[in-house]
Enzyme design. Structure first.
Site, PDB file in Angstrom:
ATOM      1  N   CYS A 155       0.822  -1.217   0.000  1.00  0.00           N
ATOM      2  CA  CYS A 155       0.000   0.000   0.000  1.00  0.00           C
ATOM      3  C   CYS A 155       0.857   1.269   0.000  1.00  0.00           C
ATOM      4  CB  CYS A 155      -0.956  -0.013   1.184  1.00  0.00           C
ATOM      5  SG  CYS A 155      -0.175  -0.398   2.767  1.00  0.00           S
TER       6      CYS A 155
HETATM    7  N1  LIG Z   1      -4.525  -4.615   5.067  1.00  0.00           N
HETATM    8  C1  LIG Z   1      -3.943  -3.883   4.127  1.00  0.00           C
HETATM    9  O1  LIG Z   1      -4.127  -2.659   4.068  1.00  0.00           O
HETATM   10  C2  LIG Z   1      -3.054  -4.526   3.095  1.00  0.00           C
HETATM   11  C3  LIG Z   1      -2.566  -3.729   2.064  1.00  0.00           C
HETATM   12  C4  LIG Z   1      -1.723  -4.302   1.105  1.00  0.00           C
HETATM   13  C5  LIG Z   1      -1.368  -5.642   1.215  1.00  0.00           C
HETATM   14  N2  LIG Z   1      -1.850  -6.383   2.242  1.00  0.00           N
HETATM   15  C6  LIG Z   1      -1.421  -7.781   2.325  1.00  0.00           C
HETATM   16  O2  LIG Z   1      -2.544  -8.628   2.078  1.00  0.00           O
HETATM   17  C7  LIG Z   1      -2.409  -9.810   2.847  1.00  0.00           C
HETATM   18  C8  LIG Z   1      -3.658  -9.968   3.696  1.00  0.00           C
HETATM   19  O3  LIG Z   1      -3.746  -8.835   4.557  1.00  0.00           O
HETATM   20  P1  LIG Z   1      -5.043  -8.534   5.428  1.00  0.00           P
HETATM   21  O4  LIG Z   1      -4.834  -7.189   6.003  1.00  0.00           O
HETATM   22  O5  LIG Z   1      -6.264  -8.852   4.676  1.00  0.00           O
HETATM   23  O6  LIG Z   1      -4.845  -9.616   6.609  1.00  0.00           O
HETATM   24  P2  LIG Z   1      -5.923 -10.233   7.600  1.00  0.00           P
HETATM   25  O7  LIG Z   1      -7.124  -9.363   7.704  1.00  0.00           O
HETATM   26  O8  LIG Z   1      -5.183 -10.560   8.840  1.00  0.00           O
HETATM   27  O9  LIG Z   1      -6.356 -11.591   6.886  1.00  0.00           O
HETATM   28  C9  LIG Z   1      -5.460 -12.682   6.745  1.00  0.00           C
HETATM   29  C10 LIG Z   1      -6.178 -13.838   6.085  1.00  0.00           C
HETATM   30  O10 LIG Z   1      -5.266 -14.909   5.920  1.00  0.00           O
HETATM   31  C11 LIG Z   1      -5.790 -16.097   6.541  1.00  0.00           C
HETATM   32  N3  LIG Z   1      -4.653 -16.839   7.080  1.00  0.00           N
HETATM   33  C12 LIG Z   1      -3.793 -16.437   8.043  1.00  0.00           C
HETATM   34  N4  LIG Z   1      -2.812 -17.342   8.212  1.00  0.00           N
HETATM   35  C13 LIG Z   1      -3.076 -18.329   7.331  1.00  0.00           C
HETATM   36  C14 LIG Z   1      -2.432 -19.552   7.026  1.00  0.00           C
HETATM   37  N5  LIG Z   1      -1.315 -19.931   7.650  1.00  0.00           N
HETATM   38  N6  LIG Z   1      -2.979 -20.320   6.062  1.00  0.00           N
HETATM   39  C15 LIG Z   1      -4.104 -19.954   5.454  1.00  0.00           C
HETATM   40  N7  LIG Z   1      -4.766 -18.807   5.704  1.00  0.00           N
HETATM   41  C16 LIG Z   1      -4.236 -18.018   6.621  1.00  0.00           C
HETATM   42  C17 LIG Z   1      -6.757 -15.603   7.583  1.00  0.00           C
HETATM   43  O11 LIG Z   1      -7.713 -16.602   7.817  1.00  0.00           O
HETATM   44  P3  LIG Z   1      -8.447 -16.789   9.254  1.00  0.00           P
HETATM   45  O12 LIG Z   1      -8.816 -15.432   9.715  1.00  0.00           O
HETATM   46  O13 LIG Z   1      -9.602 -17.658   8.923  1.00  0.00           O
HETATM   47  O14 LIG Z   1      -7.440 -17.439  10.142  1.00  0.00           O
HETATM   48  C18 LIG Z   1      -7.353 -14.380   6.874  1.00  0.00           C
HETATM   49  O15 LIG Z   1      -8.330 -14.789   5.955  1.00  0.00           O
HETATM   50  C19 LIG Z   1      -1.124  -9.654   3.677  1.00  0.00           C
HETATM   51  O16 LIG Z   1      -0.051 -10.274   3.027  1.00  0.00           O
HETATM   52  C20 LIG Z   1      -0.911  -8.158   3.706  1.00  0.00           C
HETATM   53  O17 LIG Z   1       0.448  -7.798   3.856  1.00  0.00           O
HETATM   54  C21 LIG Z   1      -2.703  -5.867   3.175  1.00  0.00           C
END
Ligand SMILES: NC(=O)c1ccc[n+]([C@@H]2O[C@H](COP(=O)([O-])OP(=O)(O)OC[C@H]3O[C@@H](n4cnc5c(N)ncnc54)[C@H](OP(=O)(O)O)[C@@H]3O)[C@@H](O)[C@H]2O)c1
Length: 351
Positions: A155
């Protein structure tokens, strides 16, 4: 193009970025969601983990544990919205199965030797890094077209690379260090609750974090070098501010002698004139992250401060859309021959 929709899997569907992927892909005429993957939320229906999506036709679809073979059986394309470090062991198998991959984690954005220092792990699939295309569409659309593996940018790097690269390439700013101040809302850290993400901790708090080791630092340097061929060091200080969505960056660079605000603004406008998601502000206008909220738009603004010889570049995105899920769908669109704007919003909710 084949008229039947592409079968799409969203892994990490219970997370913040995954929820946004599902919301937009559900309205995509060329995509049909066939698999929703999660870890702790496996076994629950979509509407239970994301009640705001309860009106979708797939609201009752049950999230499943991430099983690579099961995903490959039902999907042509996979979006990975999983934590950093968890996607690199999965991606080679998906590619070997002939699938296309858009990875929202940081696992395929950098050269292998940067991972131990900035992400804290040895890259498990370094041979596949060369197959990844860095998915910043406004700069690399030709490479993204037809790509099997797109590394979706972070981001913060998205607005930084977009504003610095054209100015550096045109010689309007010097090749010295770029100082970047970043601000993000609490959704940037994902959905998991921690002590530091509690309302009681974040409300009325503004605080820096991970200084000077944030993993987006080498990504900004790498992306700028990919776009311009010029290596510049970046000093990056991110801050958490008490909003939910929104990233705002302010970058400071040395101004080349004689360069004015009009020169900077004109260069940005010329670079992105045909880009549907880039809004360059006229001289005197100020970026507002709120105007990007809920959209795939990036707002950029440039100011020359001749008194200090500094170019001040400001950019804003919605971290979950242009900073994550929206950009991932923009990449999916370009990689698979759809119009890049398909299913992506440009109009914000306001106020
Ligand atoms: N948030 C942002 O603004 C943003 C921006 C750019 C990029 N990203 C990237 O996008 C990705 C997701 O971010 P997010 O903010 O959406 O995170 P999040 O809300 O914490 O969601 C993480 C997801 O991954 C699942 N998960 C976690 N550990 C896992 C594993 N070992 N195996 C399978 N599933 C697993 C979780 O499932 P459960 O909840 O069911 O355990 C949940 O669905 C990250 O790599 C982050 O760096 C995020």
């Amino acid at each position: 193009m084949d008229a039947s929709p592409l079968r799409v899997a969203v892994l990490g569907a219970s997370g913040y970025a995954g929820g946004e992927l599902v919301r937009f892909l559900s309205a995509h005429p060329g995509a049909q969601i066939t698999f929703l993957g999660a870890r702790d939320s496996a076994g629950k229906p979509l509407a239970q983990v994301h009640p705001h999506l309860a009106s979708l036709p797939i609201a009752s679809m049950v999230l499943a544990a991430v099983d690579a073979d099961a995903v490959a059986e039902v999907a042509d394309v996979v979006f990975l919205a999983l934590p950093n470090g968890t996607t690199s062991p999965l991606v080679p198998g998906f590619l070997e199965a002939g699938m296309r991959v858009v990875d929202l984690a940081g696992d395929f954005r950098l050269p292998a030797d940067r991972y131990p220092e900035w992400y804290g792990f040895e890259h498990p699939a370094p041979g596949w890094l060369g197959k990844a295309v860095y998915g910043l569409p406004e700069l690399f659309a030709e490479r993204i077209s037809g790509a099997a593996l797109v590394a979706n940018p972070g981001c913060y790097p998205t607005p930084v690379i977009l504003c610095i690269s054209p100015l550096l390439a045109a010689g309007l700013i010097e090749t010295g260090p770029i100082r970047v101040d970043g601000k993000t809302g609490s959704s940037g850290a994902g959905r998991a609750a921690t002590e530091s993400s509690l309302f009681a901790s974040t409300e009325e708090s503004i605080r820096p974090y991970r200084v000077p080791r944030h993993q987006h630092t080498p990504e900004m340097e790498h992306g700028i070098e990919l776009a311009t061929g010029i290596a510049v060091p970046v000093i990056f200080v991110p801050h958490l501010v008490p909003t939910v969505r929104g990233v705002l960056i302010t970058a400071y660079a040395s101004l080349t002698d004689g360069v004015t605000t009009d020169h900077l603004t004109d260069a940005l406008m010329a670079s992105y004139a045909s880009e549907p998601f880039v809004r360059i502000l006229a001289a005197g206008e100020m970026v507002d992250s709120k105007r990007t909220r809920g959209t795939n738009v990036v707002e950029l603004q440039a100011v020359a401060d001749p008194r200090t010889g500094t170019a001040v570049l400001v950019g804003a995105v919605d971290n979950l859309i242009k900073g994550a899920a929206g950009q991932a769908i923009q990449n999916f669109n370009i990689a698979n021959g759809f119009d890049q704007t398909t299913a992506l919003p440009t109009l914000a909710v306001y106020p």
